[in-house]
Design an enzyme around this catalytic site. Structure first.
Site, PDB file in Angstrom:
ATOM      1  N   LYS A 192      -5.328 -11.449 -36.804  1.00  0.00           N
ATOM      2  CA  LYS A 192      -4.483 -11.641 -37.981  1.00  0.00           C
ATOM      3  C   LYS A 192      -4.745 -10.557 -39.015  1.00  0.00           C
ATOM      4  O   LYS A 192      -3.831 -10.046 -39.645  1.00  0.00           O
ATOM      5  CB  LYS A 192      -4.770 -13.026 -38.571  1.00  0.00           C
TER       6      LYS A 192
ATOM      7  N   HIS B  26      19.859   8.780 -26.669  1.00  0.00           N
ATOM      8  CA  HIS B  26      18.979   9.927 -26.435  1.00  0.00           C
ATOM      9  C   HIS B  26      17.834   9.601 -25.476  1.00  0.00           C
ATOM     10  O   HIS B  26      16.765  10.185 -25.579  1.00  0.00           O
ATOM     11  CB  HIS B  26      18.446  10.447 -27.776  1.00  0.00           C
TER      12      HIS B  26
ATOM     13  N   CYS C 256     -12.749 -10.906 -36.490  1.00  0.00           N
ATOM     14  CA  CYS C 256     -14.026 -11.608 -36.682  1.00  0.00           C
ATOM     15  C   CYS C 256     -14.033 -12.580 -37.866  1.00  0.00           C
ATOM     16  O   CYS C 256     -13.683 -12.214 -38.982  1.00  0.00           O
ATOM     17  CB  CYS C 256     -15.168 -10.632 -36.889  1.00  0.00           C
TER      18      CYS C 256
ATOM     19  N   ARG D 213      -7.464 -15.964 -37.262  1.00  0.00           N
ATOM     20  CA  ARG D 213      -7.707 -14.537 -37.504  1.00  0.00           C
ATOM     21  C   ARG D 213      -7.708 -13.736 -36.213  1.00  0.00           C
ATOM     22  O   ARG D 213      -7.548 -12.520 -36.242  1.00  0.00           O
ATOM     23  CB  ARG D 213      -9.063 -14.357 -38.215  1.00  0.00           C
TER      24      ARG D 213
ATOM     25  N   LYS E 191       7.934  -9.025 -32.870  1.00  0.00           N
ATOM     26  CA  LYS E 191       7.697 -10.472 -32.769  1.00  0.00           C
ATOM     27  C   LYS E 191       7.730 -10.908 -31.311  1.00  0.00           C
ATOM     28  O   LYS E 191       6.873 -11.650 -30.855  1.00  0.00           O
ATOM     29  CB  LYS E 191       8.760 -11.271 -33.546  1.00  0.00           C
TER      30      LYS E 191
ATOM     31  N   TRP F  27     -14.149 -10.578 -32.418  1.00  0.00           N
ATOM     32  CA  TRP F  27     -13.024  -9.824 -31.855  1.00  0.00           C
ATOM     33  C   TRP F  27     -13.631  -8.489 -31.450  1.00  0.00           C
ATOM     34  O   TRP F  27     -14.004  -7.681 -32.308  1.00  0.00           O
ATOM     35  CB  TRP F  27     -11.942  -9.655 -32.919  1.00  0.00           C
TER      36      TRP F  27
ATOM     37  N   GLU G 270       4.641  -9.521 -29.299  1.00  0.00           N
ATOM     38  CA  GLU G 270       3.288  -9.974 -29.636  1.00  0.00           C
ATOM     39  C   GLU G 270       3.014 -11.410 -29.242  1.00  0.00           C
ATOM     40  O   GLU G 270       1.874 -11.745 -28.921  1.00  0.00           O
ATOM     41  CB  GLU G 270       2.908  -9.692 -31.098  1.00  0.00           C
TER      42      GLU G 270
ATOM     43  N   GLU H 249      11.192  -5.185 -36.123  1.00  0.00           N
ATOM     44  CA  GLU H 249      10.435  -6.409 -36.373  1.00  0.00           C
ATOM     45  C   GLU H 249      10.752  -7.460 -35.296  1.00  0.00           C
ATOM     46  O   GLU H 249       9.857  -8.163 -34.828  1.00  0.00           O
ATOM     47  CB  GLU H 249      10.756  -6.924 -37.789  1.00  0.00           C
TER      48      GLU H 249
ATOM     49  N   ASN I  17     -19.150  -8.970 -39.415  1.00  0.00           N
ATOM     50  CA  ASN I  17     -17.752  -8.549 -39.279  1.00  0.00           C
ATOM     51  C   ASN I  17     -17.689  -7.114 -39.808  1.00  0.00           C
ATOM     52  O   ASN I  17     -18.213  -6.833 -40.875  1.00  0.00           O
ATOM     53  CB  ASN I  17     -16.860  -9.479 -40.126  1.00  0.00           C
ATOM     54  N   GLY I  18     -17.085  -6.210 -39.030  1.00  0.00           N
ATOM     55  CA  GLY I  18     -17.012  -4.818 -39.470  1.00  0.00           C
ATOM     56  C   GLY I  18     -17.543  -3.903 -38.393  1.00  0.00           C
ATOM     57  O   GLY I  18     -17.701  -4.305 -37.240  1.00  0.00           O
TER      58      GLY I  18
HETATM   59  C1  G6P Z   1      -2.074  -7.280 -37.672  1.00  0.00           C
HETATM   60  C2  G6P Z   1      -1.284  -8.565 -37.639  1.00  0.00           C
HETATM   61  C3  G6P Z   1       0.156  -8.286 -38.034  1.00  0.00           C
HETATM   62  C4  G6P Z   1       0.204  -7.605 -39.397  1.00  0.00           C
HETATM   63  C5  G6P Z   1      -0.649  -6.341 -39.424  1.00  0.00           C
HETATM   64  C6  G6P Z   1      -0.825  -5.836 -40.838  1.00  0.00           C
HETATM   65  O1  G6P Z   1      -1.649  -6.442 -36.656  1.00  0.00           O
HETATM   66  O2  G6P Z   1      -1.332  -9.151 -36.354  1.00  0.00           O
HETATM   67  O3  G6P Z   1       0.868  -9.508 -38.100  1.00  0.00           O
HETATM   68  O4  G6P Z   1       1.515  -7.288 -39.696  1.00  0.00           O
HETATM   69  O5  G6P Z   1      -1.961  -6.618 -38.933  1.00  0.00           O
HETATM   70  O6  G6P Z   1      -1.527  -6.796 -41.572  1.00  0.00           O
HETATM   71  P1  G6P Z   1      -1.496  -6.959 -43.135  1.00  0.00           P
HETATM   72  O7  G6P Z   1      -2.453  -8.088 -43.407  1.00  0.00           O
HETATM   73  O8  G6P Z   1      -1.967  -5.662 -43.705  1.00  0.00           O
HETATM   74  O9  G6P Z   1      -0.109  -7.278 -43.532  1.00  0.00           O
END
Ligand code: G6P
Length: 612
Positions: free
Chosen positions: A607, A508, A2, A27, A489, A75, A492, A485, A104-105
């Site tokens: 984000k 396993h 949001c 975001r 990537k 969101w 997502e 990671e 937001n929240g």
């Molecule tokens: C969301 C974002 C990720 C990020 C994660 C943690 O899922 O899409 O890219 O790694 O939050 O966010 P932060 O701001 O705590 O690093």
């Protein structure tokens, strides 16, 4: 997650609000809306989808004139993605106040509040918790919006950043926060309120952040801040350190690509002024006061979510190797609810780009309440996590706009290595040892620059596998979190199913998935576990999998075992993640572009995840 923008001033509000929403698009959101007070009447538009849909709707409805308004990107948490659930939400029309709110929240006690209000005759038109708050403000409104907001918030539990307007008070904007981010930009005869500074800096560089449980009443030329109990509080207006160019795309097609390429420069900023080669020291001003306590701590736990969690995993290895303190990592969301043991001498390090991730913040608060020392490795200055910690180290990698985190990840790993050296130097590491390590750290940005040259090669290789729906990412030791990671990537932003795991774990179970042509990405640099990884590669090959390897420059042996090899410069084992992640970021990027996906705004993702 949001985004909030609100404006009160002397200029037309609508263009400022829409431009602000576009700045906050990164975001993550699924719908958007605006309300503007025009000639004492509320004009509202809400639309599912992108901000441009909202713009079109506003054009259709005729111009929204007026110099006071609120706008929101939503969101979804409570209620589906529909126009009626999009913000702003209004109070009960029967009361005739004309109050509109963006939020937001999460209002945790919204169900009981809703029952109470329904019994009082309120009817609701959406499924959201926000509408309940709007109605509550309307219910207690007696001609003073600021007082009504304070009174309503005293009844609320949960998290909020809100902006509220009322038809009866055309010169007042009321904003408030608890838990969710909110910032007030202070211009000449105007205020621009937003979830983060990216929507403010185009208008003013003077701003203040609201503390939790604080309400601000803004008129065109003055403001007043108070607690929800109406006790006046001071707000410190500060200069925002922000360069607008940092949030512009420039010549890049996507923010993610721009940020991948920014990594060398970003890490130079992370290191700047913190490396004392001669003295064999790392200088971390933010934690210097706690140096002794940190060096004598008994246990260090890194907590985070998503990409930051992968940095936490790497931090654990680094801290044990360099700092020689028993270390561990945990998903913040799991740590807080598992009744964690926090003994004397426990340090909890929250790792977060945004500094607003609800789970990470809550884990930190839980650890603190049990007596842990709380440190932060955070990018956004002044964010909730950075304010909650006892001390911390900022990443300094600049604003990260792409939802898929890239430069923040390398920043987090870099800071974790610096923190480990900082501790290690105060325990067992000699100045010589540290100096050698610092020299290696100093060469990392250039090593990443070399890795970036692989982009075209990676694109061609990725093209070969682009139709495949299932990928595996494998690595051992420090290459394991990098494999995780890489998988994160890819999934997502390209929506390809990808799993990451320790290479040894493949046998396993996951090995059953390997069929002819399945892409299996090995992070297989020359390190202490290299030989073992080669055996794992053979196991994949003999089952028909296609091996793609990230390997160390000069490693000829691996060529005969992998269909595609991405060579990265040789760096010390502990620092390899900073370089090996780069080809995986580029691979995910190219795959998403080839599949025609919205790289910077992947579906369903946010984000900064400000709800648990
Ligand atoms: C969301 C974002 C990720 C990020 C994660 C943690 O899922 O899409 O890219 O790694 O939050 O966010 P932060 O701001 O705590 O690093």
């Amino acid at each position: 997650m949001c985004g909030i923008v609100a404006y009160i001033g002397r200029r037309p509000a609508t263009p400022i609000l829409l431009e602000g929403l576009k700045r906050l698009e990164y975001r993550g959101y699924d719908s958007a809306g605006v309300a503007v007070l025009e000639g004492g009447k509320l004009k509202m538009a809400r639309a599912v989808g992108r901000v441009r849909n909202l713009e079109e709707l506003i054009e259709k409805q005729g111009k929204f004139e007026g110099s006071l308004g609120i706008a929101h990107t939503r969101w979804a948490t409570h209620g589906g993605v529909t126009d009626k659930n999009a913000h702003p939400h209004c109070d009960d029309s029967k009361l005739g106040h004309g109050i509109a709110i963006i939020h937001n929240g999460i209002i945790e006690n919204y169900a009981s509040l809703k029952t109470y209000l329904t019994e009082k005759g309120h009817t609701f038109v959406s499924d959201t918790d926000t509408e309940v708050l709007a109605h509550l403000i309307g219910e207690v409104y007696k001609g003073d919006l600021e007082k009504a907001v304070q009174a309503a918030l005293r009844e609320v539990t949960g998290a909020y950043a809100i902006a509220v307007v009322c038809q009866k008070e055309p010169d007042v904007l009321v904003v408030a926060r608890k838990g969710s981010p909110l910032m007030v930009g202070v211009g000449k005869d105007e205020y621009v309120v937003a979830s983060d500074s990216s929507a403010i800096v185009a208008h003013t560089t003077q701003a203040f952040t609201l503390a939790d449980y604080t309400v601000a009443k803004l008129t065109r030329d003055s403001f007043r801040t108070s607690t929800v109990d109406d006790v006046p509080v001071n707000a410190q207006v500060k200069e925002l350190e922000f360069d607008l160019a940092e949030i512009e795309l420039g010549n890049f097609e996507h923010y993610m690509l721009k940020e991948i390429y920014e990594q060398p420069r970003a890490l130079r900023m992370t290191l700047q002024g913190r490396v004392d080669m001669r003295g064999g020291q790392i200088v971390l001003g933010g934690i210097s006061q706690l140096a002794r306590q940190l060096a004598t701590s008994r246990r260090i736990v890194f907590v985070g979510q998503g990409t930051a969690l992968h940095a936490c995993m790497i931090g654990t290895y680094l801290m044990e190797e360099l700092g020689k303190i028993p270390s561990d990592w945990s998903y913040a969301s799991e740590f807080r609810y598992r009744n964690p043991i926090v003994e004397e001498g426990t340090v909890v390090v929250a790792v977060s780009q945004s500094g607003e991730t609800a789970d990470t913040l809550a884990a930190l608060q839980e650890a603190k309440s049990r007596g842990a020392m709380a440190l932060g490795i955070v990018n956004v200055v002044g964010s909730s996590i950075s304010r909650e910690t006892d001390a911390g180290v900022y990443l300094r990698v600049g604003p990260e706009i792409g939802v898929a985190s890239t430069k923040a990840f390398v920043g987090q790993v870099m800071v974790a290595s610096m923190l480990s050296l900082f501790v290690g130097r105060r325990r067992y590491l000699s100045a010589d040892h540290v100096t050698k390590f610092l020299q290696a750290l100093d060469r990392i940005p250039a090593a990443i620059e070399r890795a970036l040259l692989l982009s075209d090669h990676i694109k061609k290789a990725t093209e070969k596998y682009i139709e495949r729906e299932n990928w595996l990412f494998l690595g051992r030791g420090l290459n394991w979190p990098v494999a995780l990671e890489g998988a994160l990537k890819l999934k997502e932003i390209s929506y390809i199913h990808a799993e990451g795991m320790p290479a040894a774990e493949m046998k396993h179970g996951p090995i059953a998935l390997i069929d002819k042509g399945m892409p299996v990405v090995f992070v297989a640099t020359r390190n202490s576990q290299y030989e073992k990884v080669l055996s794992n590669i053979q196991e994949v090959r003999s089952r028909g999998g296609h091996v793609i390897a990230v390997a160390t420059e000069g490693d000829e042996d691996i060529k005969s075992m992998a269909e595609d090899v991405f060579y990265v410069p040789d760096v010390p084992e502990l620092l390899q993640p900073l370089v090996t992640v780069v080809p995986l970021q580029l691979m995910a990027y190219h795959a998403a572009v080839m599949r025609g996906k919205d790289v910077d705004k992947p579906r369903n993702l946010a984000k900064s995840v400000t709800v648990e």
